[in-house]
Design a protein around this motif. Structure first.
Motif, PDB file in Angstrom:
ATOM      1  N   THR A  40       0.845  -1.198   0.000  1.00 10.67           N
ATOM      2  CA  THR A  40       0.000   0.000   0.000  1.00 10.67           C
ATOM      3  C   THR A  40       0.879   1.246   0.000  1.00 10.67           C
ATOM      4  OG1 THR A  40      -1.695  -1.178   1.240  1.00 10.67           O
ATOM      5  CG2 THR A  40      -1.807   1.239   1.231  1.00 10.67           C
ATOM      6  N   TYR A  53       0.093   4.210 -11.279  1.00 10.17           N
ATOM      7  CA  TYR A  53      -0.615   4.545 -10.046  1.00 10.17           C
ATOM      8  C   TYR A  53      -2.043   4.968 -10.429  1.00 10.17           C
ATOM      9  CZ  TYR A  53       3.783   4.638  -7.418  1.00 10.17           C
ATOM     10  OH  TYR A  53       4.969   4.295  -6.809  1.00 10.17           O
ATOM     11  N   LYS A  81      -8.157   7.950  -2.595  1.00  9.68           N
ATOM     12  CA  LYS A  81      -7.605   6.617  -2.533  1.00  9.68           C
ATOM     13  C   LYS A  81      -6.524   6.478  -3.590  1.00  9.68           C
ATOM     14  CE  LYS A  81     -11.730   4.289  -0.718  1.00  9.68           C
ATOM     15  NZ  LYS A  81     -12.693   3.163  -0.912  1.00  9.68           N
ATOM     16  N   THR A 100      -3.684   3.724  -5.297  1.00 14.50           N
ATOM     17  CA  THR A 100      -3.241   2.336  -5.449  1.00 14.50           C
ATOM     18  C   THR A 100      -2.084   2.290  -6.434  1.00 14.50           C
ATOM     19  OG1 THR A 100      -4.813   1.907  -7.243  1.00 14.50           O
ATOM     20  CG2 THR A 100      -5.545   1.424  -4.985  1.00 14.50           C
ATOM     21  N   ARG A 117       0.037  -0.485  -9.162  1.00 15.30           N
ATOM     22  CA  ARG A 117      -0.243  -1.693  -9.937  1.00 15.30           C
ATOM     23  C   ARG A 117       1.051  -2.189 -10.589  1.00 15.30           C
ATOM     24  NH1 ARG A 117      -4.463  -4.318 -12.443  1.00 15.30           N
ATOM     25  NH2 ARG A 117      -5.979  -2.917 -11.490  1.00 15.30           N
ATOM     26  N   SER A 170      -3.109  -5.033  -8.392  1.00 12.16           N
ATOM     27  CA  SER A 170      -3.115  -3.727  -7.727  1.00 12.16           C
ATOM     28  C   SER A 170      -2.906  -3.903  -6.225  1.00 12.16           C
ATOM     29  CB  SER A 170      -4.441  -3.002  -7.980  1.00 12.16           C
ATOM     30  OG  SER A 170      -4.613  -2.728  -9.345  1.00 12.16           O
ATOM     31  N   SER A 171      -2.319  -2.883  -5.647  1.00  8.56           N
ATOM     32  CA  SER A 171      -2.070  -2.880  -4.207  1.00  8.56           C
ATOM     33  C   SER A 171      -3.330  -2.498  -3.458  1.00  8.56           C
ATOM     34  CB  SER A 171      -0.959  -1.885  -3.883  1.00  8.56           C
ATOM     35  OG  SER A 171      -1.420  -0.561  -4.103  1.00  8.56           O
ATOM     36  N   PRO A 172      -3.402  -2.741  -2.150  1.00  9.18           N
ATOM     37  CA  PRO A 172      -4.493  -2.196  -1.337  1.00  9.18           C
ATOM     38  C   PRO A 172      -4.444  -0.674  -1.378  1.00  9.18           C
ATOM     39  CG  PRO A 172      -3.358  -3.938  -0.166  1.00  9.18           C
ATOM     40  CD  PRO A 172      -2.530  -3.630  -1.367  1.00  9.18           C
ATOM     41  N   PRO A 173      -5.602   0.030  -1.355  1.00  3.92           N
ATOM     42  CA  PRO A 173      -5.599   1.493  -1.497  1.00  3.92           C
ATOM     43  C   PRO A 173      -5.133   2.195  -0.220  1.00  3.92           C
ATOM     44  CG  PRO A 173      -7.837   0.722  -1.147  1.00  3.92           C
ATOM     45  CD  PRO A 173      -6.989  -0.506  -1.247  1.00  3.92           C
TER      46      PRO A 173
END
Length: 995
Positions: free
Chosen positions: A422, A454, A499, A501, A503, A508-511
């Motif tokens: 994140t 992003y 938010k 994130t 990628r 994708s990452s957690p927000p």
């Protein structure tokens, strides 16, 4: 004394005995050797050892246990050795043997040896000379030779070299390792030199050069200097659980190399030298086929030998070999590692293995330990995705651990890709509610693979929907601009969350969530930077459910500032902020925010410098004159140029090459300074003033202003007027005081002349004073050519001769008590008024010279019934002088007598007194003396009057304000000279105020 008498027969017998004794002694002397049994040594043999320079001498016979041995240099017949020795004897063959070590090499010159037997003081004849031929013998090869050759010696030893030249050659010098040495001649062709305290030689040895004259060819020898062997750390171990491998350290360098001079090693009598001849090798090994349990190492060279031993059981000396054929199966976060063993015997051996993992990116080393019987594989966890690693393994016996085995070869592998972490996001707002959402770039380990983009989108928690489509940004962009005013319009003034994130190929990452809310600014106290950073402290906040955020940035950044922040877990109450971007002289604002699910809140703010510097710019300074003051004004230094907390200003006045501190202005808000009364009393001139701003780091260079001071005359005029006013006031006060206190002043400084006190009420009618001499008085009339006393004396005249008085007293007898009226005649007639010369003469004493004579009048003064007695000179001298003390004029009764002053006789009768010229009457008779004396105004007046000038006097009325009793006659002239016009003025003033 007794005498011995001998007969002729006795004499004959005695003489024959003496001759017989001499014959016996001579015979015994000639046969001493035969009688003692000593024989001459026979068959002398010389056996040289050319390398050790030892000469072994053997012989037969001699019949003694000690022998005299002499060794000579044959050519110069110089004795080299001469001592009594005790040789060893072979009991079977009877051969005597003795060894002599020569300092010089035996090849240098021929040596001759002789021996004789000795028994106490008895010796035999010398044996025949036995000669050892040297290389300088004429029959030897004719060429230059140097000895010894290739000699090996220990460090610190001494060595003697010799050089044998050809016939006709002349030696120039001998040099050892480039240093010329001293030379000794042993024979006609041989020269020697000795080198002391040898040092370790090079691998090729040390050179001795023999240099003949007129020869370009070099001749010499090589010597090797080193140490005996000294091995260390001799230990034996097993790798395969059957054989033994012994190892040891070679120790110090012996400086001796090669197969002949190098070290030879033996382990349990097995030669291990061939595998240990590498010069650079520090350790040596030797492998034995079986485990013996006891081992002995012997190391030797030409200088000596050294031995070491070791004892151990096999199970206590197990050292596994390096693992072989490593293989890795990797995942995103872990990997499996396996290998093979060289020996099958390890399958039953309890092993402990060490795995060393190195990350290729940062070369971070990770060590992990595993154990097991016959261990062949391990599982590696906690690795990073998309990361390159290298791994190696080594093992040891788990029981009776001896030491680690050798490392295996490196094996490399790479983990798989995984979704990114994140992002760490934050928001920065400007004063106009514009700003940007920012986040920290993900590192390689945080991205878990190559990032592709992003994504940022605005979310409304209340409506649970996105307010706008997601914004896609490239992986090298870490911010997105926002406008809170516009966002509030779209969200109906509700809360908005941004938010963010990241990628990559894995997803994708957690927000990351950031609340877009503005905060009110707070006052920022100062904070001091320490070695650990900015120390921040605060109280725990219950609303900080998700922790705290500390933000810092440049305090003077106007727009879109680079912001740094750190997130802290809930419950934290202090932190030290340190950053690689901190710069000295830059002010930083540090803010503490609480993090919650609803919004962020500003809790506290600080400001400080990592290091304060002096201001980078100077002041804008101006100076002007305001009357007597100098006004200095300056402008404020911009905050960005202060580079520290401004503490104040120092104001200097420049005088030549020095600065004089005028004032320290401790208030940094003050922008002016007035130098009070600086121009007062100065003439026109130019002066310099310097103002320096200072921080905790010190002053800046300052700014200098020059001001030209115009003469400020107002103060000068005011001072003059003030001074004059003060003087006038002082004089007025003194005058007023003297006027008010005039009676006291007159009484203290100028009292009235006391009136005579009469015993009865005498008439005070004014008229001529008739002085009648006493019946007992006589008048002395003296006529002298120098001075006529009668001219200035009071004489008694008949009453009927008075014309001026208009009345008489009557015809009375001379001897009556009535005083006869006396008239005083002046000796000059001058129409000019006579002014008194001295300031103490009053106006009342000035008499007019209009008449030829002046009456002496007194008011109510009359004498008592006493008589005036004058004792005349019995000798009838024509000179009038002062009588002796016993002849003084005496007064009868208690009448008034102020004018008569007796005088003491002068010790010097030859010199006239000065008073005789001022008052001749007193000088003649000591009679009447008026209170005021005066003289003519000038020497001209005196010349006109002639000789009568000194006789003039000034009769004074009793009503005069002059002092009645004058000072002593001796000081009269001095006091008159010390009088001043001010005294006359005061006298006239006081006289005018007489009541």
């Amino acid at each position: 004394m007794a005498h011995l008498s001998l007969t002729p027969t006795s004499k004959l017998i005695s003489s024959g005995f003496v001759w017989l004794l001499w014959i016996v002694l001579g015979f015994s002397t000639s046969h001493t050797h035969a009688d003692t049994g000593l024989t001459v040594p026979q068959r002398v043999t010389l056996s040289p050892n050319w390398y050790t320079q030892e000469l072994s001498i053997s012989w037969l016979g001699g019949g003694a246990t000690t022998f005299d041995l002499i060794i000579l240099r044959t050519e110069f017949n110089e004795t080299v050795f001469y001592e009594t020795v005790s040789p060893t004897v072979n009991k079977v063959s009877g051969l005597h043997q003795w060894t002599w070590t020569s300092v010089n090499p035996l090849e240098c010159t021929s040596l001759s040896v002789k021996i004789r037997s000795r028994d106490g003081h008895t010796t035999s004849e010398w044996s025949q000379t036995e000669t050892l031929q040297g290389n300088d013998h004429p029959n030897s090869e004719q060429r230059v030779k140097v000895f010894p050759q290739d000699k090996v010696l220990p460090v610190g030893a001494n060595i003697t070299f010799c050089c044998i030249l050809d016939e006709g050659m002349v030696l120039d010098k001998l040099k050892y390792d480039g240093n010329t040495t001293s030379v000794t001649r042993l024979s006609r062709r041989t020269y020697s030199t000795t080198v002391f305290n040898l040092v370790a030689s090079r691998q090729s040895g040390s050179n001795m050069l023999c240099l003949p004259e007129d020869k370009e060819k070099l001749y010499g020898a090589v010597v090797f200097v080193g140490y005996p062997p000294l091995p260390i750390d001799f230990k034996c171990e097993t790798h395969d659980l059957r054989s033994a491998v012994c190892q040891w350290g070679k120790g110090r360098d012996t400086h001796l190399y090669g197969s002949q001079r190098g070290i030879r090693y033996f382990v349990n009598n097995r030669d291990c030298s061939e595998v240990n001849q590498d010069v650079g090798q520090k350790e040596a090994t030797c492998t034995l086929d079986t485990w013996e349990g006891n081992w002995t190492l012997v190391a030797k060279n030409l200088l000596g030998q050294y031995s070491l031993t070791d004892t151990a059981e096999l199970s206590h000396r197990v050292c596994p070999v390096a693992p072989d054929l490593l293989s890795v199966v990797a995942d995103a976060w872990n990997a499996s590692l396996s290998w093979h063993w060289k020996y099958d015997s390890y399958s039953s051996l309890a092993l402990v293995c060490q795995v060393e993992i190195t990350a290729t990116e940062d070369e971070k080393l990770i060590k992990r330990v595993f154990s097991g019987v016959g261990l062949r594989s391990v599982f590696l966890s906690d690795l990073y995705p998309d990361e390159h690693y290298s791994v190696k393994v080594r093992c040891g016996a788990q029981q009776n651990f001896w030491k680690w085995g050798n490392w295996s070869k490196l094996s490399s592998f790479k983990t798989k890709t995984y979704v990114p972490d994140t992002p760490d996001a934050w928001i920065w707002l400007n004063t106009d509610n514009t700003g940007k959402v920012i986040w920290k770039p993900l590192t390689r380990r945080q991205s878990h693979g190559k990032l592709t983009q992003y994504e940022v989108f605005l979310w409304s928690p209340e409506e649970n929907r996105a307010l706008a489509p997601a914004v896609t940004l490239p992986p090298n962009n870490w911010s997105m601009p926002v406008n809170l005013t516009e966002i509030a319009f779209f969200s109906n003034n509700g809360s908005v969350v941004a938010k963010v994130t990241a990628r990559n190929d894995a997803g994708s990452s957690p927000p990351a969530r950031v609340h877009l809310t503005s905060v009110e600014p707070l006052a920022a106290p100062r904070i001091v930077y320490t070695d650990q950073g900015f120390p921040l402290f605060w109280e725990n906040n219950a609303n900080a459910t998700c922790g705290y955020v500390v933000e810092w940035l440049d305090a003077f950044c106007p727009q879109d500032c680079p912001v740094e922040w750190i997130k802290l877990p809930a419950g934290t109450t202090n932190v030290s902020i340190e950053s690689a971007t901190f710069q000295p002289g830059v002010r930083y604002n540090l803010s503490l925010y609480s993090c919650s699910s609803d919004a962020r809140e500003l809790l506290k703010r600080w400001q400080g410098y990592t290091q304060e510097l002096v201001p980078s710019v100077a002041l804008t300074l101006s100076a002007s004159q305001q009357n007597a003051d100098i006004l200095l004004t300056w402008k404020e230094i911009p905050l960005v140029n202060r580079r520290g907390f401004l503490l104040g200003y120092n104001i200097y006045n420049s005088t030549g090459y020095q600065f004089k501190l005028l004032e320290n202005v401790s208030d940094p808000e003050t922008m002016s300074y007035t130098a009070k009364d600086f121009a007062k009393g100065f003439i026109k001139g130019t002066f310099k003033f310097t103002v320096k701003a200072y921080t905790a780091a010190g002053e800046n260079t300052g700014t200098t202003a020059t001001v030209t001071i115009e003469p400020y005359t107002d103060w000068l005029i005011l001072e003059i007027l003030t001074s004059l006013g003060l003087v006038t006031l002082l004089l007025a006060i003194v005058t007023f005081t003297c006027y008010k206190k005039r009676k006291w002043v007159k009484k203290a400084f100028y009292p009235d002349i006391p009136e005579p006190k009469l015993p009865s009420d005498w008439p005070r009618t004014r008229g001529p004073l008739d002085v009648k001499p006493s019946p007992h008085s006589m008048v002395c009339v003296v006529e002298t050519p120098e001075y006529d006393c009668i001219k200035d004396m009071l004489v008694a005249i008949p009453e009927e001769d008075e014309d001026d008085a208009g009345q008489g007293i009557g015809d009375e007898s001379v001897d009556t008590d009535e005083p006869t009226s006396l008239r005083y005649y002046n000796q000059m007639v001058d129409e000019r008024p006579i002014r008194p010369r001295f300031p103490d003469s009053s106006a009342s004493s000035i008499s007019s010279m209009s008449s030829a004579h002046t009456d002496v009048t007194y008011t109510g003064i009359q004498t008592s019934g006493s008589s005036l007695v004058l004792q005349l000179d019995p000798q009838g001298s024509s000179e009038c002088h002062q009588p002796q003390l016993d002849r003084l004029v005496s007064y009868g009764g208690g009448g008034y007598r102020p004018q008569m002053q007796p005088r003491a006789p002068s010790d010097d009768m030859d010199l006239p007194s000065p008073e005789s010229f001022l008052e001749p009457q007193a000088a003649c008779s000591g009679g009447y003396k008026p209170q005021g004396s005066w003289q003519l105004d000038s020497p001209v007046d005196a010349a006109e009057m002639g000789s009568l000038a000194p006789s003039l006097g000034s009769p004074t009325s009793v009503a005069s304000t002059q002092f009645l009793l004058p000072d002593g006659e001796e000081n009269t002239g001095e006091k008159r000279q010390l009088s001043s016009s001010a005294a006359s003025w005061l006298t006239n003033l006081l006289s005018s105020t007489k009541p």
